[in-house]
Design an enzyme around this catalytic site. Structure first.
Site, short mmCIF file in Angstrom:
data_model
loop_
_atom_site.label_atom_id
_atom_site.label_comp_id
_atom_site.label_asym_id
_atom_site.label_seq_id
_atom_site.Cartn_x
_atom_site.Cartn_y
_atom_site.Cartn_z
N HIS A 177 -41.37 11.70 25.90
CA HIS A 177 -40.71 12.30 27.07
C HIS A 177 -40.52 13.80 26.90
CE1 HIS A 177 -38.85 12.32 30.82
NE2 HIS A 177 -37.93 11.36 30.69
N THR B 225 -53.88 -0.53 22.15
CA THR B 225 -53.64 -1.73 21.36
C THR B 225 -53.65 -2.94 22.26
OG1 THR B 225 -52.08 -2.86 19.89
CG2 THR B 225 -51.14 -1.38 21.52
#
Length: 592
Positions: free
Chosen positions: A562, A506
């Site tokens: 994560h 983006t």
């Protein structure tokens, strides 16, 4: 037979859609594959085409209603309904009409006789009407040369409308029409010279048909002229006719004679004169590239530095006259002092949004985005790592190649393809960033790089996908990015082009943001945000030691899951991406 229109499958995991607009009403005719309605889903807004040609007999689902995939939306009558039956009698009547014998046309000599009697040619060989003569165009001027006819035989003219252009030793000017009506005859052709007072043309009553064209008079050779400066004064109008209500007429053409002239009697079924009809002149916008401007006006505009495309003509039909050029030149002179000493600028007035104080329904795209982002935060453990990269070499390379690239590839070369190309190369080296976590707690490392490109539109944020971007060169990525962005904003995007991405990029810097922390596009485990490229002084290493230089700097923010990607993995991926961009070795992709 009735044909059913149903809601098709519009992409992976799409189970329903909302009708946003019907493009046809009940009872209207539709053709096969013609857009019939617009539908909105969680992933795309698209058009549904008609499955067959016929009449839209019934609409089953109204606008703003939501239905499941496969539900019936409308019914099309393919020709067995009432509309087709009502058209049948007319179709049957056609052969009957064709069977009737056509009346035989009258012989040509009988049809032409009335016209010849109604409009006899005068003894001089010309048509009857108001003569157009060459007026006196200045002291000692005895003749003039016709340089251009502005009207053709058979065209209508208005009083004082420019009719032709004449050039003399002293002036180039227009000769206006002395009367309103039809141009019946042109007696002096272009580049021919005539004496002052000579008859140039004949104007008849409005609607009067021109007589058969007589033999053109012999051309006179132009006499050599002395090259003296030309004056720019408009000549007296041909003849001394007065406009209605403007005062008494002159002795050459008194107004009573013009008012008492009898109108031509109607001629029954008079055929057109032999020979091709004059081609109508193409209308041109005054002052535009196609508009005709007299040489005198062009010369005057050049002397005063006036752009004719910005001048609004006040002549007949919007023609630009010399008075218009003089007025434009004076206006430019008056504006010059004001431009030299501009007044202090005031702050632009704030335009409040019409949404202030409103409570509106959340759009379907907005609700889908909100739901998707909330679920993404619930599913994965997200955090963001940011680095800074020096993209000076990339920006310089783009500046060198963009004109040649546009001419060769047909699309503009923006910085975005450089970033996407570098991302695909880094993903091949760091597979943990290009992967997904399955429900059975297994990990799938993708063997392709399908890059989603975030596109901002008026309806909301969409993420179309460049499939197999890792196999494309810089030009291929640039063309695919431009195509997807254009169809996302203007329509034509396919539902499947919004699914299947393995990594998303983006460009939040397109609106000046330095960096942000994007939310993952599930089930992807990483997403890159590109900040604004800013030129600023930085410390750089040179062979002579450290120095301060102006460089193009950009922040790159990687959000990752994560559960699969550790901070060290993210840093290694960003380090590879940074090195590739700072190296800037994309010459082979650009043909340099």
């Amino acid at each position: 037979m009735a044909v059913s229109v149903t809601l098709p499958a519009l992409g992976e995991s799409v189970t329903e859609g909302t009708v946003t607009r019907w493009l046809k009403a009940e009872g209207e005719r539709v053709e096969a594959d013609e857009p019939l309605l617009e539908v909105s889903t969680d992933k795309v807004d698209t058009e549904i085409p008609a499955p067959a040609a016929g009449v839209l007999s019934s609409i089953k689902v109204a606008e703003d209603e939501t239905v499941e995939v496969g539900a019936e939306l409308a019914v099309i009558d393919d020709g067995s309904g009432a509309p087709a039956e009502t058209a049948a009698p007319a179709a049957e009547a056609a052969p009957a009409a064709e069977a009737q014998p056509e009346p035989e046309p009258a012989p040509a000599p009988q049809a032409e006789a009335p016209r010849q009697e109604a409009a006899p040619a005068p003894s001089g060989g010309g048509a009857e009407g108001t003569p157009v003569t060459l007026p006196a165009l200045g002291e000692s001027v005895t003749e003039g040369t016709v340089t251009r006819w502005l009207k053709e035989v058979g065209e209508s003219v208005e009083t004082d409308e420019p009719l032709l252009e004449v050039s003399t030793d002293k002036v180039d000017t227009e000769i206006p029409s002395p009367a309103a009506g039809t141009l019946l005859e042109i007696l002096v052709g272009e580049d021919e010279t005539a004496e002052v007072g000579a008859k140039l043309a004949v104007i008849g009553a409005a609607g009067q048909a021109p007589a058969a064209a007589p033999a053109r008079p012999p051309r006179r050779r132009r006499r050599p002229r002395s090259r003296r400066p030309r004056s720019r004064r408009r000549p007296p109008r041909s003849g001394s006719r007065a406009r209605p209500g403007s005062g008494p007429a002159g002795p050459q053409a008194p107004a009573p004679q013009r008012a008492e002239a009898p109108a031509p009697e109607p001629q029954p079924a008079a055929p057109c004169p032999p020979g091709p009809a004059p081609a109508p002149r193409a209308a041109a916008e005054p002052g535009g590239e196609g508009a005709y401007v007299t040489p005198l006006v062009r010369k005057l505009a050049a002397e005063h530095g006036v752009d004719l495309s910005s001048v609004k003509g006040t002549g007949v039909g919007g023609r630009i006259r010399k008075q218009d050029v003089i007025a434009a030149a004076e206006a430019a002179k008056a504006a010059a002092p004001a431009a030299a000493a501009p007044a202090p600028k005031a702050a632009a007035p704030v335009q409040p949004s019409p949404l202030r104080g409103q409570t509106v329904k959340m759009s379907r795209i907005r609700k889908a985005t909100a739901k998707h982002m909330t679920e993404s935060l619930k599913v994965s453990a997200q955090l963001t790592t940011v680095i800074e990269a020096d993209v000076t070499r990339v920006m310089r390379l783009r500046a060198r190649a963009k004109e040649q690239f546009l001419a060769r590839e047909g699309v503009k070369l923006s910085p975005m393809p450089f970033f996407v190309k570098a991302v695909t190369e880094a993903l091949k080296v760091h597979p943990a960033v290009n992967a997904k976590i399955n429900d059975d707690e297994t990990i799938t490392y993708h063997d392709t790089e399908n890059i989603g490109i975030a596109v901002d539109t008026e309806k909301g944020l969409f993420v179309p996908v460049i499939d197999n971007a890792g196999d494309l060169n810089l030009a291929g990525i640039a063309k695919k990015t431009a195509d997807l962005a254009n169809r996302t904003r203007n329509g034509g995007l396919k539902p499947d082009e919004l699914s299947g991405g393995t990594f998303t990029v983006t460009n939040t810097g397109s609106r000046g943001a330095l960096f942000d922390t994007p939310i993952l596009n599930q089930p992807q485990v990483a997403m890159l945000a590109i900040g604004a490229t800013v030129r600023r002084p930085v410390v750089v290493d040179t062979p002579e030691g450290e120095s301060i230089a102006i460089r193009d700097m950009v922040y790159l923010a990687l959000t990752y899951d994560h559960r699969l990607v550790d901070g060290a993995d993210a840093a290694r991926f960003l380090g590879t991406l940074k090195a590739r961009l700072e190296e800037g070795a994309f010459e082979s992709d650009l043909g340099l």
